[in-house]
Design a protein around this motif. Structure first.
Motif, PDB file in Angstrom:
ATOM      1  N   GLY A   1       0.805  -1.225   0.000  1.00  0.00           N
ATOM      2  CA  GLY A   1       0.000   0.000   0.000  1.00  0.00           C
ATOM      3  C   GLY A   1       0.838   1.274   0.000  1.00  0.00           C
ATOM      4  O   GLY A   1       0.304   2.360   0.237  1.00  0.00           O
ATOM      5  N   ILE A   2       2.156   1.126  -0.265  1.00  0.00           N
ATOM      6  CA  ILE A   2       3.033   2.314  -0.195  1.00  0.00           C
ATOM      7  C   ILE A   2       3.254   2.885  -1.613  1.00  0.00           C
ATOM      8  O   ILE A   2       3.675   2.166  -2.531  1.00  0.00           O
ATOM      9  N   TYR A   3       2.921   4.152  -1.767  1.00  0.00           N
ATOM     10  CA  TYR A   3       3.126   4.858  -3.045  1.00  0.00           C
ATOM     11  C   TYR A   3       4.486   5.547  -2.982  1.00  0.00           C
ATOM     12  O   TYR A   3       4.835   6.165  -1.979  1.00  0.00           O
ATOM     13  N   LEU A   4       5.256   5.457  -4.090  1.00  0.00           N
ATOM     14  CA  LEU A   4       6.570   6.134  -4.131  1.00  0.00           C
ATOM     15  C   LEU A   4       6.538   7.233  -5.195  1.00  0.00           C
ATOM     16  O   LEU A   4       5.947   7.058  -6.266  1.00  0.00           O
ATOM     17  N   SER A   5       7.150   8.357  -4.879  1.00  0.00           N
ATOM     18  CA  SER A   5       7.268   9.433  -5.884  1.00  0.00           C
ATOM     19  C   SER A   5       8.634  10.101  -5.695  1.00  0.00           C
ATOM     20  O   SER A   5       9.151  10.162  -4.564  1.00  0.00           O
ATOM     21  N   ALA A   6       9.232  10.562  -6.774  1.00  0.00           N
ATOM     22  CA  ALA A   6      10.574  11.177  -6.697  1.00  0.00           C
ATOM     23  C   ALA A   6      10.493  12.622  -7.183  1.00  0.00           C
ATOM     24  O   ALA A   6       9.762  12.922  -8.136  1.00  0.00           O
ATOM     25  N   TYR A   7      11.240  13.492  -6.499  1.00  0.00           N
ATOM     26  CA  TYR A   7      11.185  14.938  -6.798  1.00  0.00           C
ATOM     27  C   TYR A   7      12.603  15.434  -7.059  1.00  0.00           C
ATOM     28  O   TYR A   7      13.576  14.895  -6.499  1.00  0.00           O
ATOM     29  N   ASP A   8      12.602  16.460  -7.826  1.00  0.00           N
ATOM     30  CA  ASP A   8      13.881  17.046  -8.197  1.00  0.00           C
ATOM     31  C   ASP A   8      14.385  17.928  -7.062  1.00  0.00           C
ATOM     32  O   ASP A   8      13.828  18.998  -6.809  1.00  0.00           O
ATOM     33  N   GLY A   9      15.413  17.485  -6.386  1.00  0.00           N
ATOM     34  CA  GLY A   9      16.031  18.258  -5.291  1.00  0.00           C
ATOM     35  C   GLY A   9      14.985  18.704  -4.292  1.00  0.00           C
ATOM     36  O   GLY A   9      14.148  17.920  -3.864  1.00  0.00           O
ATOM     37  N   ASP A  10      15.059  20.025  -3.952  1.00  0.00           N
ATOM     38  CA  ASP A  10      14.113  20.524  -2.945  1.00  0.00           C
ATOM     39  C   ASP A  10      12.853  21.114  -3.591  1.00  0.00           C
ATOM     40  O   ASP A  10      11.981  21.621  -2.894  1.00  0.00           O
ATOM     41  N   ASP A  11      12.798  21.025  -4.928  1.00  0.00           N
ATOM     42  CA  ASP A  11      11.589  21.543  -5.581  1.00  0.00           C
ATOM     43  C   ASP A  11      10.462  20.535  -5.412  1.00  0.00           C
ATOM     44  O   ASP A  11      10.691  19.394  -5.078  1.00  0.00           O
ATOM     45  N   LEU A  12       9.258  21.017  -5.678  1.00  0.00           N
ATOM     46  CA  LEU A  12       8.123  20.089  -5.602  1.00  0.00           C
ATOM     47  C   LEU A  12       7.771  19.591  -7.008  1.00  0.00           C
ATOM     48  O   LEU A  12       6.621  19.259  -7.280  1.00  0.00           O
ATOM     49  N   ASP A  13       8.791  19.561  -7.887  1.00  0.00           N
ATOM     50  CA  ASP A  13       8.545  19.080  -9.253  1.00  0.00           C
ATOM     51  C   ASP A  13       8.614  17.570  -9.275  1.00  0.00           C
ATOM     52  O   ASP A  13       9.672  16.976  -9.003  1.00  0.00           O
ATOM     53  N   LEU A  14       7.497  16.960  -9.557  1.00  0.00           N
ATOM     54  CA  LEU A  14       7.433  15.491  -9.573  1.00  0.00           C
ATOM     55  C   LEU A  14       8.163  14.978 -10.813  1.00  0.00           C
ATOM     56  O   LEU A  14       7.865  15.361 -11.938  1.00  0.00           O
ATOM     57  N   LEU A  15       9.173  14.097 -10.560  1.00  0.00           N
ATOM     58  CA  LEU A  15       9.932  13.534 -11.670  1.00  0.00           C
ATOM     59  C   LEU A  15       9.291  12.228 -12.147  1.00  0.00           C
ATOM     60  O   LEU A  15       9.161  11.973 -13.327  1.00  0.00           O
ATOM     61  N   TYR A  16       8.927  11.397 -11.171  1.00  0.00           N
ATOM     62  CA  TYR A  16       8.463  10.046 -11.493  1.00  0.00           C
ATOM     63  C   TYR A  16       7.659   9.501 -10.316  1.00  0.00           C
ATOM     64  O   TYR A  16       7.814   9.995  -9.199  1.00  0.00           O
ATOM     65  N   GLY A  17       6.841   8.501 -10.532  1.00  0.00           N
ATOM     66  CA  GLY A  17       6.157   7.813  -9.433  1.00  0.00           C
ATOM     67  C   GLY A  17       4.679   8.126  -9.344  1.00  0.00           C
ATOM     68  O   GLY A  17       4.118   8.783 -10.202  1.00  0.00           O
ATOM     69  N   LYS A  18       4.092   7.607  -8.257  1.00  0.00           N
ATOM     70  CA  LYS A  18       2.636   7.756  -8.083  1.00  0.00           C
ATOM     71  C   LYS A  18       2.336   8.334  -6.701  1.00  0.00           C
ATOM     72  O   LYS A  18       3.068   8.053  -5.732  1.00  0.00           O
ATOM     73  N   ILE A  19       1.261   9.094  -6.644  1.00  0.00           N
ATOM     74  CA  ILE A  19       0.766   9.493  -5.316  1.00  0.00           C
ATOM     75  C   ILE A  19      -0.719   9.116  -5.257  1.00  0.00           C
ATOM     76  O   ILE A  19      -1.373   9.039  -6.302  1.00  0.00           O
ATOM     77  N   PRO A  20      -1.212   8.811  -4.037  1.00  0.00           N
ATOM     78  CA  PRO A  20      -2.605   8.356  -3.965  1.00  0.00           C
ATOM     79  C   PRO A  20      -3.565   9.420  -4.500  1.00  0.00           C
ATOM     80  O   PRO A  20      -3.281  10.605  -4.398  1.00  0.00           O
ATOM     81  N   TYR A  21      -4.694   8.932  -5.003  1.00  0.00           N
ATOM     82  CA  TYR A  21      -5.700   9.841  -5.556  1.00  0.00           C
ATOM     83  C   TYR A  21      -6.224  10.749  -4.447  1.00  0.00           C
ATOM     84  O   TYR A  21      -6.581  10.294  -3.370  1.00  0.00           O
ATOM     85  N   GLY A  22      -6.206  12.055  -4.727  1.00  0.00           N
ATOM     86  CA  GLY A  22      -6.742  13.014  -3.770  1.00  0.00           C
ATOM     87  C   GLY A  22      -5.693  13.517  -2.785  1.00  0.00           C
ATOM     88  O   GLY A  22      -5.989  14.353  -1.935  1.00  0.00           O
ATOM     89  N   PHE A  23      -4.431  13.008  -2.881  1.00  0.00           N
ATOM     90  CA  PHE A  23      -3.404  13.479  -1.948  1.00  0.00           C
ATOM     91  C   PHE A  23      -2.840  14.827  -2.437  1.00  0.00           C
ATOM     92  O   PHE A  23      -2.856  15.117  -3.623  1.00  0.00           O
ATOM     93  N   HIS A  24      -2.351  15.615  -1.470  1.00  0.00           N
ATOM     94  CA  HIS A  24      -1.845  16.968  -1.803  1.00  0.00           C
ATOM     95  C   HIS A  24      -0.614  16.861  -2.723  1.00  0.00           C
ATOM     96  O   HIS A  24       0.352  16.197  -2.358  1.00  0.00           O
ATOM     97  N   TYR A  25      -0.669  17.579  -3.878  1.00  0.00           N
ATOM     98  CA  TYR A  25       0.497  17.597  -4.810  1.00  0.00           C
ATOM     99  C   TYR A  25       1.584  18.544  -4.307  1.00  0.00           C
ATOM    100  O   TYR A  25       2.752  18.389  -4.616  1.00  0.00           O
ATOM    101  N   ASP A  26       1.105  19.509  -3.511  1.00  0.00           N
ATOM    102  CA  ASP A  26       2.027  20.598  -3.145  1.00  0.00           C
ATOM    103  C   ASP A  26       2.476  20.523  -1.690  1.00  0.00           C
ATOM    104  O   ASP A  26       2.828  21.534  -1.108  1.00  0.00           O
ATOM    105  N   LEU A  27       2.436  19.349  -1.112  1.00  0.00           N
ATOM    106  CA  LEU A  27       2.842  19.240   0.295  1.00  0.00           C
ATOM    107  C   LEU A  27       4.355  19.443   0.418  1.00  0.00           C
ATOM    108  O   LEU A  27       5.143  18.783  -0.281  1.00  0.00           O
ATOM    109  N   GLY A  28       4.744  20.386   1.267  1.00  0.00           N
ATOM    110  CA  GLY A  28       6.181  20.692   1.451  1.00  0.00           C
ATOM    111  C   GLY A  28       6.930  19.518   2.058  1.00  0.00           C
ATOM    112  O   GLY A  28       6.320  18.588   2.596  1.00  0.00           O
TER     113      GLY A  28
END
Ligand code: ADP
Length: 453
Positions: free
Chosen positions: A75-102
């Protein structure tokens, strides 16, 4: 208010204690497993995020992700971000989860999105070319807790069932424990009702304490029985021993009264001695008879006889005696009432009760002797005499009891004990109704054994 029986008190106590224990154990179990689940989920999240670092590599200067990175394991979703930015490089996040969570690095947070609670872990990974990426692992706590919630629901459904089973088991246990006590109560009550001191409780196959209680009761009964026997033997022995001196006194009085050298005073004194001696002889005879009867040494001669005829004869005798005292004696006798019993004893019963009615009725009073039969045989003696107080009625059948010994000097207080014994050995019942200065009614009821045959 009626007090709750010990059985039900034990059931209630057992149910309260068992319910408290059940609630305590279940609460403890669920709070431990809830913590355990959280700890498990957190550790799986940590492992999965660390493991995900191996899925990322550099090829020809470009970041390459293994396809395993997309897999939602445990049940664990993995997502990868570029450095400290919130730019999603790859992966999945659950439906309805915050895209912009710091980011908050290397610390598991609890985040709510919509109605769902998540654990979130952000960790940095430095790639072979020195590039820094942030991997975020997200897992729903609720999904993990769902199984636990199901168990909790089952437990809540089972709780009333357990509660019911506790009541039933408590009832069965306390009934089993208290049944022998019920038996002791019933048996002692039977002994009291039947007045049979030779009976014993004799409780077998029971617990040690209850069997000791029953044995103690039995020994007590044996002691009481012995005491009663001793008392009966004493009365009969005394009465027996007194017979000879009384006969000697009677003979001596008779001899002396024959002499002609006695003056009038001496003669009167001797007459008084003789009268009192006769009275004492009668009393001793009654006492001896009663003692024998109570010891079971009186042999009953039961046969079928005409009670109406017997009552008629006795009634005639008492009519004469009544006339002498100015008392009217009336007989209302249904003819040919037959009875199976000891005729001699029935005669004594009638004479005793009629004698009392005469003794305790003033002149110009009235006495009725009634013999009747419907389902049972009924003997009734009604007088318009001095009557008795309600409180005295239950004592009149005791030996030597006299309401007021000064109101008659010929009484002994034995007559009605004898009457009671006669009624008992014929399986009858006595009812006495009396009102002070109005009169008394004795009613005897006997089963019609001849008709029943
Ligand atoms: P007693 O020899 O004294 O008559 P009983 O045993 O026959 O003894 O009666 C007990 C007591 O009951 C009597 O002393 C008397 O006070 C009371 N009693 C019995 N029959 C009557 C009655 N018909 N009317 C009033 N009192 C009675």
């Amino acid at each position: 208010m009626k007090r709750l029986s010990l059985k039900w008190r034990l059931v209630i106590l057992h149910t309260i204690v068992m319910t408290l224990v059940m609630v305590f154990v279940l609460t403890l179990l669920f709070s431990i497993s809830s913590k355990e689940i959280s700890a498990n989920v957190k550790s799986e999240l940590q492992d999965r995020v660390s493991e995900s670092f191996d899925y990322i590599s550099i090829k020809n200067g470009a970041v390459i992700f293994d396809k395993d990175f997309l897999e939602i394991k445990d049940g664990i979703y993995l997502s990868a971000y570029d450095g400290d930015d919130l730019d999603l490089l790859y992966g999945k996040i659950p439906y309805g989860f915050h895209y912009d969570l710091g980011f908050l690095k290397d610390d598991i947070r609890e985040i709510k999105a919509g109605d769902v609670n998540y654990y979130v872990l952000d960790s940095d990974v430095i790639l072979s070319d020195g590039q820094k990426l942030t991997v975020r692992g997200i897992v729903s706590i609720d999904a993990a807790q769902r199984e636990y919630a199901l168990t909790l629901r089952i437990a809540l459904i089972l709780l009333p069932l357990l509660f019911f089973l506790t009541i039933v088991s408590g009832y069965i246990l306390s009934k089993r424990a208290l049944d022998p006590v019920e038996k002791i109560i019933k048996k002692t009550d039977d002994i009291r009702r039947e007045k049979d001191l030779s009976k014993r409780i004799n409780l077998e196959n029971t617990s040690e304490e209850i069997s000791r209680l029953a044995n103690t009761f039995d020994s007590l009964l044996a002691d009481v029985e012995k005491g009663f026997e001793r008392e009966k033997r004493f009365s009969s022995d005394v009465a027996h021993e007194l017979r000879t001196p009384i006969t000697v006194i009677k003979m001596a009085c008779d001899d002396l009264l024959k002499r002609d050298d006695l003056d009038q005073d001496m003669k009167e004194d001797l007459e008084t001695i003789k009268r009192k001696n006769d009275q004492m002889a009668k009393m001793i005879e009654k006492l001896l008879l009663l003692a024998r009867a109570e010891q079971g040494r009186y042999k009953l001669h039961k046969h079928d006889f005409d009670l109406s005829k017997l009552a008629m004869i006795i009634g005639e005798e008492f009519k004469v005696l009544g006339k002498e005292r100015g008392i009217e004696v009336v007989t209302l006798i249904t003819p040919a009432v037959r009875m199976y019993g000891d005729e001699d004893l029935l005669e004594r019963l009638l004479s005793n009760v009629l004698d009392n009615a005469l003794k305790y009725t003033r002149s110009s009073g009235k006495i009725i002797l009634k013999i009747d039969r419907d389902k049972d045989i009924k003997i009734e003696v009604v007088d318009t005499g001095i009557g008795m107080e309600k409180s005295q009625l239950e004592k009149i059948f005791d030996r030597f009891y006299q309401v007021d010994s000064s109101r008659n000097d010929s009484g002994s207080g034995l007559g009605l004990s004898f009457v009671k014994w006669i009624t008992d050995v014929h399986g009858g019942k006595i009812d006495v109704q009396s009102e002070k200065n109005k009169g008394t009614t004795f009613t005897f009821t006997f089963k019609d054994q001849i008709a029943e045959k």
